[in-house]
Design a protein around this motif. Structure first.
Motif, PDB file in Angstrom:
ATOM      1  N   GLU A  86       0.902  -1.397  -0.045  1.00  0.00           N
ATOM      2  CA  GLU A  86      -0.350  -0.082   0.105  1.00  0.00           C
ATOM      3  C   GLU A  86       0.822   1.309  -0.269  1.00  0.00           C
ATOM      4  OE1 GLU A  86      -1.532   2.409   3.111  1.00  0.00           O
ATOM      5  OE2 GLU A  86       0.926   1.759   3.706  1.00  0.00           O
ATOM      6  N   THR A  88       0.484   4.201   1.672  1.00  0.00           N
ATOM      7  CA  THR A  88       0.349   5.375   3.098  1.00  0.00           C
ATOM      8  C   THR A  88       1.558   5.143   3.967  1.00  0.00           C
ATOM      9  OG1 THR A  88      -1.976   4.917   3.406  1.00  0.00           O
ATOM     10  CG2 THR A  88      -1.137   5.997   5.022  1.00  0.00           C
ATOM     11  N   ARG A 116      -0.134  -7.516  -2.924  1.00  0.00           N
ATOM     12  CA  ARG A 116      -0.046  -8.328  -1.746  1.00  0.00           C
ATOM     13  C   ARG A 116      -0.898  -9.986  -2.181  1.00  0.00           C
ATOM     14  NH1 ARG A 116      -4.846  -4.218   0.964  1.00  0.00           N
ATOM     15  NH2 ARG A 116      -3.801  -2.401   0.483  1.00  0.00           N
ATOM     16  N   GLU A 118      -2.804 -12.027  -1.660  1.00  0.00           N
ATOM     17  CA  GLU A 118      -3.958 -12.498  -1.788  1.00  0.00           C
ATOM     18  C   GLU A 118      -4.496 -13.291  -3.093  1.00  0.00           C
ATOM     19  OE1 GLU A 118      -6.732 -10.103   0.199  1.00  0.00           O
ATOM     20  OE2 GLU A 118      -5.754  -8.169  -1.296  1.00  0.00           O
ATOM     21  N   TYR A 125      -6.323  -8.852  -6.772  1.00  0.00           N
ATOM     22  CA  TYR A 125      -5.308  -9.256  -7.847  1.00  0.00           C
ATOM     23  C   TYR A 125      -3.867  -9.532  -6.664  1.00  0.00           C
ATOM     24  CZ  TYR A 125      -8.175  -8.361 -11.233  1.00  0.00           C
ATOM     25  OH  TYR A 125      -9.091  -8.235 -11.774  1.00  0.00           O
ATOM     26  N   GLN A 130      -2.941   1.661  -7.398  1.00  0.00           N
ATOM     27  CA  GLN A 130      -3.945   2.435  -6.282  1.00  0.00           C
ATOM     28  C   GLN A 130      -3.772   3.427  -7.328  1.00  0.00           C
ATOM     29  OE1 GLN A 130      -3.070   2.036  -2.090  1.00  0.00           O
ATOM     30  NE2 GLN A 130      -4.527   0.470  -1.927  1.00  0.00           N
ATOM     31  N   GLU A 134      -2.995  12.002   0.583  1.00  0.00           N
ATOM     32  CA  GLU A 134      -2.812  11.743   1.875  1.00  0.00           C
ATOM     33  C   GLU A 134      -3.029  13.262   2.121  1.00  0.00           C
ATOM     34  OE1 GLU A 134      -2.902   8.662   3.377  1.00  0.00           O
ATOM     35  OE2 GLU A 134      -2.322   7.794   1.940  1.00  0.00           O
ATOM     36  N   ARG A 261     -11.812  -1.456   8.588  1.00  0.00           N
ATOM     37  CA  ARG A 261     -10.557  -1.299   7.931  1.00  0.00           C
ATOM     38  C   ARG A 261      -9.829  -2.199   8.311  1.00  0.00           C
ATOM     39  NH1 ARG A 261     -10.467   0.136   3.965  1.00  0.00           N
ATOM     40  NH2 ARG A 261      -8.522   0.946   3.604  1.00  0.00           N
ATOM     41  N   TYR A 265      -3.577   1.392  11.474  1.00  0.00           N
ATOM     42  CA  TYR A 265      -2.684   3.037  11.956  1.00  0.00           C
ATOM     43  C   TYR A 265      -3.991   3.734  11.848  1.00  0.00           C
ATOM     44  CZ  TYR A 265      -3.052   2.956   6.550  1.00  0.00           C
ATOM     45  OH  TYR A 265      -3.084   2.577   5.021  1.00  0.00           O
ATOM     46  N   TYR A 266      -5.937   3.450  11.195  1.00  0.00           N
ATOM     47  CA  TYR A 266      -5.993   4.378  11.722  1.00  0.00           C
ATOM     48  C   TYR A 266      -7.104   4.597  12.919  1.00  0.00           C
ATOM     49  CZ  TYR A 266      -7.400   3.029   6.572  1.00  0.00           C
ATOM     50  OH  TYR A 266      -6.939   2.851   5.487  1.00  0.00           O
ATOM     51  N   THR A 283     -15.271  -2.905  -3.270  1.00  0.00           N
ATOM     52  CA  THR A 283     -14.986  -1.745  -2.142  1.00  0.00           C
ATOM     53  C   THR A 283     -13.863  -1.291  -3.505  1.00  0.00           C
ATOM     54  OG1 THR A 283     -14.989  -2.370  -0.217  1.00  0.00           O
ATOM     55  CG2 THR A 283     -13.585  -0.552  -1.160  1.00  0.00           C
ATOM     56  N   GLY A 306      -6.420  10.371   4.733  1.00  0.00           N
ATOM     57  CA  GLY A 306      -6.255   9.761   2.973  1.00  0.00           C
ATOM     58  C   GLY A 306      -7.134   8.549   2.788  1.00  0.00           C
ATOM     59  N   GLY A 310      -8.181   1.711  -5.697  1.00  0.00           N
ATOM     60  CA  GLY A 310      -8.744   0.500  -6.788  1.00  0.00           C
ATOM     61  C   GLY A 310      -8.913   0.606  -8.022  1.00  0.00           C
TER      62      GLY A 310
HETATM   63  P1  HAM Z   1      -6.739  -0.565   1.167  1.00  0.00           P
HETATM   64  O1  HAM Z   1      -8.376  -0.761   1.531  1.00  0.00           O
HETATM   65  O2  HAM Z   1      -6.297  -1.696   1.825  1.00  0.00           O
HETATM   66  O3  HAM Z   1      -6.073   0.893   1.857  1.00  0.00           O
HETATM   67  O4  HAM Z   1      -7.080  -0.838  -0.409  1.00  0.00           O
HETATM   68  C1  HAM Z   1      -7.729   0.526  -0.391  1.00  0.00           C
HETATM   69  C2  HAM Z   1      -8.129  -0.121  -2.155  1.00  0.00           C
HETATM   70  O5  HAM Z   1      -7.215  -0.709  -2.479  1.00  0.00           O
HETATM   71  C3  HAM Z   1      -9.353  -1.258  -2.277  1.00  0.00           C
HETATM   72  O6  HAM Z   1     -10.663  -0.680  -1.524  1.00  0.00           O
HETATM   73  C4  HAM Z   1      -9.484  -2.055  -3.451  1.00  0.00           C
HETATM   74  O7  HAM Z   1     -10.402  -1.254  -3.967  1.00  0.00           O
HETATM   75  C5  HAM Z   1      -7.952  -1.609  -3.827  1.00  0.00           C
HETATM   76  N1  HAM Z   1      -6.819  -3.538  -3.280  1.00  0.00           N
HETATM   77  C6  HAM Z   1      -6.929  -3.746  -2.106  1.00  0.00           C
HETATM   78  N2  HAM Z   1      -6.352  -4.778  -2.132  1.00  0.00           N
HETATM   79  C7  HAM Z   1      -7.052  -5.172  -3.692  1.00  0.00           C
HETATM   80  C8  HAM Z   1      -6.107  -6.310  -4.440  1.00  0.00           C
HETATM   81  N3  HAM Z   1      -5.755  -7.692  -4.008  1.00  0.00           N
HETATM   82  N4  HAM Z   1      -6.581  -6.200  -6.227  1.00  0.00           N
HETATM   83  C9  HAM Z   1      -7.487  -4.979  -6.497  1.00  0.00           C
HETATM   84  N5  HAM Z   1      -6.861  -3.923  -5.174  1.00  0.00           N
HETATM   85  C10 HAM Z   1      -7.108  -3.940  -4.014  1.00  0.00           C
HETATM   86  C11 HAM Z   1      -5.165   1.154   1.913  1.00  0.00           C
HETATM   87  O8  HAM Z   1      -4.014   0.167   1.298  1.00  0.00           O
HETATM   88  C12 HAM Z   1      -4.766   2.219   3.002  1.00  0.00           C
HETATM   89  N6  HAM Z   1      -3.680   2.793   2.089  1.00  0.00           N
HETATM   90  C13 HAM Z   1      -6.062   3.686   2.221  1.00  0.00           C
HETATM   91  C14 HAM Z   1      -5.565   4.841   2.040  1.00  0.00           C
HETATM   92  C15 HAM Z   1      -4.740   6.203   2.364  1.00  0.00           C
HETATM   93  N7  HAM Z   1      -5.906   5.028   4.050  1.00  0.00           N
HETATM   94  C16 HAM Z   1      -5.636   6.031   4.125  1.00  0.00           C
HETATM   95  N8  HAM Z   1      -4.572   6.791   3.372  1.00  0.00           N
END
Ligand code: HAM
Length: 447
Positions: A86, A88, A116, A118, A125, A130, A134, A261, A265-266, A283, A306, A310
């Motif tokens: 990610e 952040t 990731r 997953e 994926y 992304q 922020e 979430r 960190y939230y 999402t 922030g 996706g």
């Molecule tokens: P997150 O919820 O882990 O948050 O990911 C944000 C978005 O990334 C998800 O809502 C989704 O749309 C997309 N996403 C996550 N994982 C995948 C995956 N494996 N494949 C496709 N799309 C994916 C964050 O990453 C935080 N850094 C968000 C944030 C920024 N919070 C504060 N600042």
């Protein structure tokens, strides 16, 4: 020689093919325009960071850190490294490392691939893109609401409907601790209903149990103590402030008390934009406040908020709306036959590009340069508005044949145009005939 073994892409890591590129570009351009209009500045951080950055920021007892990170030892020097899951954590590191908030708060954005490990499925994926924003150094509910409204503007501009906003506040650490104690006691009373995953998390991360998709546990988690009921005065005031701003600006949302979430960190405001059109991975954008994070990396207390979107999921939604209106075609296709004609074509193509038009010059393939006829077929397939044709006769006459390929641009079907007039002729025809979308002006720099 035996046939070499085929090498294919890594599972869950996708190619973005040329036919999809216009949609990606449209999304990126629209997003960047909106971010800029809200005062966000671009930041680019490396794809690889020290593993400790992510485990400390995201939290040791999270899905991402426990089982999804691509971590490895750099065999050259023994460093423990991770492909970023990610953005952040990296932005916060960069902000501290370069002291970016010494003179006040910052609005920053980034885009790029995240990783990731997953289980791949539709919308999920192992490499995914992304787009993130922020806002660092802001404390009030105003910036939370502004961020949410900025994302709503993006859905509007992209024409995405059927996305809804879920909102919650998870308070501060002290409030969560009080809730946590009651929650654990409650869950222990219902231990017979807990699945293996929930049992494992009972003492390490009980809040995440509320997020369970297990139908057998729904009724029990629905009746569990609600974190919202544990919020103190300040957290409540902040949450009410966000809601009031959203209400005043006609942003619809549902408060989902179970939205917690997956990253540690939230605090306070958390939100997700969700659609039902993408199956289980609905999402498209998620984020929230992370006031304590910067201090955990040794920085001065600096509140921040922030979100990240996706990109694959949003592109998938856009695909449902059709093709982008601006087709990805060139203005001119250059056809030539003979050595001298090729040379003349090269020179002319560069001059036409200088004038701001897009030119595809026919180039040789393993089957050769191709006959006039086959080159004209390519010109037609390219979608170009004009073909510029140069052969022996044209060299002898110092004039190219300019052929109209698309009816609407001009009435003339074909004309002999002296080489030195070709550029003006094309510019007149293309720029003069309709509002030409290209902007090939040189970039201007301030000294
Ligand atoms: P997150 O919820 O882990 O948050 O990911 C944000 C978005 O990334 C998800 O809502 C989704 O749309 C997309 N996403 C996550 N994982 C995948 C995956 N494996 N494949 C496709 N799309 C994916 C964050 O990453 C935080 N850094 C968000 C944030 C920024 N919070 C504060 N600042």
């Amino acid at each position: 020689m035996s046939k070499p073994e085929k090498i294919v892409a890594i599972k869950g890591m996708n190619d973005i093919l040329p036919q999809d590129a216009p949609l990606w570009e449209l999304f990126e351009n629209t997003t960047e325009t909106i971010l800029k209009s809200y005062g966000y500045q671009k930041i680019v951080t490396p794809i690889v960071e020290q593993t400790a950055l992510f485990s400390r920021a995201i939290g040791a007892v999270t899905d991402i850190v426990e089982k999804e990170m691509y971590s490895f030892e750099d065999s050259m020097n023994g460093d423990q490294l991770t492909l970023r899951p990610e953005g952040t954590a990296s932005v916060v590191r960069a902000v501290l490392e370069h002291n970016l908030v010494y003179d006040g708060p910052r609005r920053l954005w980034y885009k790029g691939p995240m990783f990731r490990h997953e289980r791949p499925q539709r919308g999920r994926y192992r490499q995914f893109f992304q787009f993130g924003a922020e806002a660092i150094g802001f404390s009030g509910p105003d910036i939370d609401a502004e961020m949410i409204m900025m994302s709503r503007r993006l859905w509007d501009d992209l024409g995405l409907q059927n996305v809804r906003l879920e909102l919650n506040s998870i308070g501060n650490a002290e409030e969560r601790n009080r809730h946590r104690a009651d929650l654990i006691a409650y869950l222990e009373k219902h231990e017979d209903i807990l699945d293996a995953e929930a049992k494992r998390r009972l003492h390490s991360n009980p809040l995440r149990i509320l997020d369970t998709k297990n139908p057998a546990m729904q009724e029990m988690v629905n009746a569990a103590p609600r974190l919202l009921d544990y919020l103190g005065e300040e957290s409540l005031a902040h949450f009410n402030g966000v809601k009031a701003l959203l209400d005043k600006n006609a942003v619809q949302y549902t408060v989902n008390p179970r939205l917690v979430r997956g990253l540690d960190y939230y605090n306070r405001t958390v939100f997700e934009w969700v659609t039902d059109e993408l199956g289980a991975q609905g999402t498209i954008c998620a984020g929230g406040r992370y006031d304590p994070l910067i201090e955990t990396f040794g920085g001065k207390p600096t509140p921040a908020v922030g979100f990240a979107m996706g990109m694959e999921r949003i592109i998938e939604l856009m695909k449902g709306l059709g093709e982008p209106a601006e087709p990805n075609v060139c203005d001119v296709y250059m056809v030539h036959q003979g050595e001298e004609a090729q040379l003349q074509s090269f020179i002319l193509a560069e001059r036409i590009r200088d004038a701001g038009l897009d030119v595809v010059l026919h180039c040789a393939t393993p089957t050769g340069a191709g006959s006039f006829k086959s080159q004209m077929k390519k010109a037609d397939g390219s979608g170009a508005a004009f073909a510029v044709i140069i052969g022996q006769d044209e060299i002898a006459n110092n004039a190219a044949q300019v052929k109209t390929m698309r009816g609407e641009v001009g009435e003339q079907q074909q004309a002999a145009v002296p080489f030195e007039e070709v550029v003006d002729y094309l510019v007149d025809q293309i720029v003069g005939s309709h509002d030409h979308g290209h902007d090939h002006d040189h970039v201007h720099y301030h000294p």
